[in-house]
Design a protein around this motif. Structure first.
Motif, mmCIF file in Angstrom:
data_model
loop_
_atom_site.group_PDB
_atom_site.id
_atom_site.type_symbol
_atom_site.label_atom_id
_atom_site.label_comp_id
_atom_site.label_asym_id
_atom_site.label_seq_id
_atom_site.Cartn_x
_atom_site.Cartn_y
_atom_site.Cartn_z
ATOM 1 N N GLU A 95 0.838 -1.216 0.000
ATOM 2 C CA GLU A 95 0.000 0.000 0.000
ATOM 3 C C GLU A 95 0.866 1.256 0.000
ATOM 4 O O GLU A 95 0.572 2.240 -0.698
ATOM 5 N N PHE A 96 1.930 1.245 0.769
ATOM 6 C CA PHE A 96 2.877 2.364 0.798
ATOM 7 C C PHE A 96 3.493 2.585 -0.585
ATOM 8 O O PHE A 96 3.547 3.721 -1.083
ATOM 9 N N LEU A 97 3.958 1.505 -1.225
ATOM 10 C CA LEU A 97 4.599 1.634 -2.532
ATOM 11 C C LEU A 97 3.636 2.132 -3.600
ATOM 12 O O LEU A 97 4.026 2.905 -4.488
ATOM 13 N N ARG A 98 2.390 1.698 -3.527
ATOM 14 C CA ARG A 98 1.418 2.100 -4.553
ATOM 15 C C ARG A 98 1.113 3.595 -4.522
ATOM 16 O O ARG A 98 0.601 4.141 -5.496
ATOM 17 N N LYS A 99 1.459 4.242 -3.441
ATOM 18 C CA LYS A 99 1.338 5.703 -3.372
ATOM 19 C C LYS A 99 2.569 6.393 -3.956
ATOM 20 O O LYS A 99 2.545 7.603 -4.197
ATOM 21 N N LYS A 100 3.631 5.622 -4.180
ATOM 22 C CA LYS A 100 4.891 6.185 -4.661
ATOM 23 C C LYS A 100 5.165 5.899 -6.130
ATOM 24 O O LYS A 100 5.805 6.716 -6.814
ATOM 25 N N VAL A 101 4.742 4.721 -6.597
ATOM 26 C CA VAL A 101 5.107 4.276 -7.944
ATOM 27 C C VAL A 101 3.876 3.770 -8.692
ATOM 28 O O VAL A 101 2.839 3.474 -8.098
ATOM 29 N N ASN A 102 4.049 3.656 -10.004
ATOM 30 C CA ASN A 102 2.963 3.155 -10.852
ATOM 31 C C ASN A 102 3.013 1.650 -11.040
ATOM 32 O O ASN A 102 2.014 1.043 -11.441
ATOM 33 N N GLU A 103 4.184 1.058 -10.810
ATOM 34 C CA GLU A 103 4.325 -0.387 -11.046
ATOM 35 C C GLU A 103 5.251 -1.001 -10.007
ATOM 36 O O GLU A 103 6.329 -0.471 -9.728
ATOM 37 N N ILE A 104 4.812 -2.139 -9.452
ATOM 38 C CA ILE A 104 5.610 -2.916 -8.508
ATOM 39 C C ILE A 104 5.846 -4.293 -9.132
ATOM 40 O O ILE A 104 4.900 -5.001 -9.468
ATOM 41 N N ILE A 105 7.115 -4.653 -9.279
ATOM 42 C CA ILE A 105 7.495 -5.956 -9.832
ATOM 43 C C ILE A 105 8.170 -6.745 -8.718
ATOM 44 O O ILE A 105 9.086 -6.239 -8.059
ATOM 45 N N VAL A 106 7.720 -7.972 -8.499
ATOM 46 C CA VAL A 106 8.308 -8.813 -7.463
ATOM 47 C C VAL A 106 8.807 -10.106 -8.084
ATOM 48 O O VAL A 106 8.075 -10.775 -8.820
ATOM 49 N N VAL A 107 10.059 -10.445 -7.798
ATOM 50 C CA VAL A 107 10.633 -11.734 -8.196
ATOM 51 C C VAL A 107 10.672 -12.615 -6.954
ATOM 52 O O VAL A 107 11.068 -12.165 -5.871
ATOM 53 N N ARG A 108 10.268 -13.836 -7.109
ATOM 54 C CA ARG A 108 10.151 -14.743 -5.959
ATOM 55 C C ARG A 108 11.528 -15.202 -5.484
ATOM 56 O O ARG A 108 12.375 -15.634 -6.271
ATOM 57 N N GLY A 109 11.749 -15.134 -4.161
ATOM 58 C CA GLY A 109 12.982 -15.625 -3.566
ATOM 59 C C GLY A 109 12.754 -16.891 -2.772
ATOM 60 O O GLY A 109 11.628 -17.392 -2.674
ATOM 61 N N ASN A 110 13.819 -17.418 -2.172
ATOM 62 C CA ASN A 110 13.689 -18.680 -1.442
ATOM 63 C C ASN A 110 12.894 -18.530 -0.145
ATOM 64 O O ASN A 110 12.374 -19.511 0.390
ATOM 65 N N HIS A 111 12.764 -17.308 0.377
ATOM 66 C CA HIS A 111 11.943 -17.076 1.571
ATOM 67 C C HIS A 111 10.472 -16.818 1.219
ATOM 68 O O HIS A 111 9.662 -16.655 2.125
ATOM 69 N N ASP A 112 10.166 -16.776 -0.062
ATOM 70 C CA ASP A 112 8.831 -16.342 -0.501
ATOM 71 C C ASP A 112 7.902 -17.499 -0.855
ATOM 72 O O ASP A 112 7.035 -17.375 -1.725
ATOM 73 N N ASN A 113 8.062 -18.636 -0.161
ATOM 74 C CA ASN A 113 7.285 -19.827 -0.506
ATOM 75 C C ASN A 113 5.783 -19.580 -0.444
ATOM 76 O O ASN A 113 5.029 -20.108 -1.255
ATOM 77 N N TYR A 114 5.320 -18.820 0.537
ATOM 78 C CA TYR A 114 3.889 -18.588 0.702
ATOM 79 C C TYR A 114 3.490 -17.159 0.345
ATOM 80 O O TYR A 114 2.392 -16.722 0.671
ATOM 81 N N LEU A 115 4.395 -16.454 -0.343
ATOM 82 C CA LEU A 115 4.092 -15.080 -0.719
ATOM 83 C C LEU A 115 2.899 -15.008 -1.666
ATOM 84 O O LEU A 115 2.120 -14.054 -1.638
ATOM 85 N N LEU A 116 2.729 -16.034 -2.497
ATOM 86 C CA LEU A 116 1.633 -16.019 -3.479
ATOM 87 C C LEU A 116 0.272 -15.935 -2.800
ATOM 88 O O LEU A 116 -0.669 -15.368 -3.368
ATOM 89 N N ASN A 117 0.153 -16.503 -1.595
ATOM 90 C CA ASN A 117 -1.111 -16.413 -0.865
ATOM 91 C C ASN A 117 -1.465 -14.963 -0.564
ATOM 92 O O ASN A 117 -2.614 -14.537 -0.695
ATOM 93 N N ILE A 118 -0.446 -14.206 -0.135
ATOM 94 C CA ILE A 118 -0.671 -12.795 0.161
ATOM 95 C C ILE A 118 -0.879 -12.022 -1.135
ATOM 96 O O ILE A 118 -1.791 -11.196 -1.240
ATOM 97 N N ALA A 119 -0.028 -12.295 -2.124
ATOM 98 C CA ALA A 119 -0.070 -11.547 -3.382
ATOM 99 C C ALA A 119 -1.423 -11.662 -4.070
ATOM 100 O O ALA A 119 -1.924 -10.701 -4.657
#
Length: 249
Positions: A95-119
């Motif tokens: 939410e903070f970033l969306r007030k700053k930029v037009n596009e957020i790109i995320v590359v999945r890392g080894n700690h991001d196993n369950y990030l897709l649930n949030i994303a």
């Protein structure tokens, strides 16, 4: 400070700006690490990391008027299912970033196993195992990938490089950015961790076999990479090649 013609380190910050893409790039934020340290390691630190990250990004966007940002892996900390802190902080951060930029790109890392649930809940697209744009190839660096033919620059994180400076009994540790050429002739950049809690790999101390990233172990002559140390007060400091600043502790 420009270290390639088209890429600069944002002075005093563990972030780069790629002019051709109008893109700020950071890696290894490790949101939620304070709760992990408390619950798993009985190490209690104030939960201020997200606040510090926001402050640093505010400073970055004052210096660089980019409208895009890429997070090159390990947005969150837990390997397993996201903790309550991670859910809350990832949503808050996006939410903070969306007030700053037009596009957020995320590359999945080894700690991001369950990030897709949030994303999936916040309409955030996550790329795995890499993101490629105009020849710039972004992958976290924790595993080997099949390189596409049309890349010219590889940007990784994961290693969280740092250097040790020693004089007599005095030692200081600085986060560091590494850059140079791969064995295949392509350019490579290894980003420092954006997290202030990162201990980092002391690249001028450890043996090649003890590096974390298989890309740095196998596809690069690690000692030939150039080092830029990063200090909030002093800024970016060039130290030459890793082999020139090797020390024994």
């Amino acid at each position: 400070m420009k270290f390639f013609e088209d890429v600069e380190i944002i002075n005093g910050h563990r972030a780069i700006y790629i002019q051709d893409l109008d893109l700020v790039v950071i890696s290894d934020l490790q949101l939620g690490e304070e709760l992990y340290l408390a619950e798993e390691k009985s190490i209690f630190v104030p939960q201020v990391q997200l606040k510090e990250i926001k402050k640093e990004l505010n400073d970055i966007f004052k210096k660089v008027k980019a409208k895009r940002i890429l997070i090159n892996g390990d947005l969150k900390h837990e390997f397993g299912e996201a903790s309550r802190q991670e859910w809350r902080e990832v949503i808050d951060f996006v939410e903070f970033l969306r007030k700053k930029v037009n596009e957020i790109i995320v590359v999945r890392g080894n700690h991001d196993n369950y990030l897709l649930n949030i994303a999936s809940k916040i309409n955030l697209q996550v790329f795995d195992p890499f993101y490629l744009e105009k020849g710039y190839l972004f992958t976290h660096g924790h595993k080997k990938i099949s390189y596409p033919r049309n890349f010219h620059t590889l940007i990784i994180g994961h290693e969280e490089p740092a250097i040790i400076l020693k004089e007599g009994f005095d030692r200081i540790k600085l986060p560091a950015l590494l850059y140079g050429k791969m064995k295949n002739g392509k350019r490579i950049i290894c980003l420092p961790a954006f997290s202030s809690l990162s201990s980092g790999t002391e690249v001028n101390v450890v043996d090649k076999e003890d590096l974390l990233s298989p890309i740095l172990k196998e596809d690069v002559e690690i000692d030939d990479l150039e080092v830029i140390g990063i200090d909030k007060e002093v800024g970016a400091l060039k130290f030459g090649k890793i082999k020139d600043i090797k020390i024994n502790l």
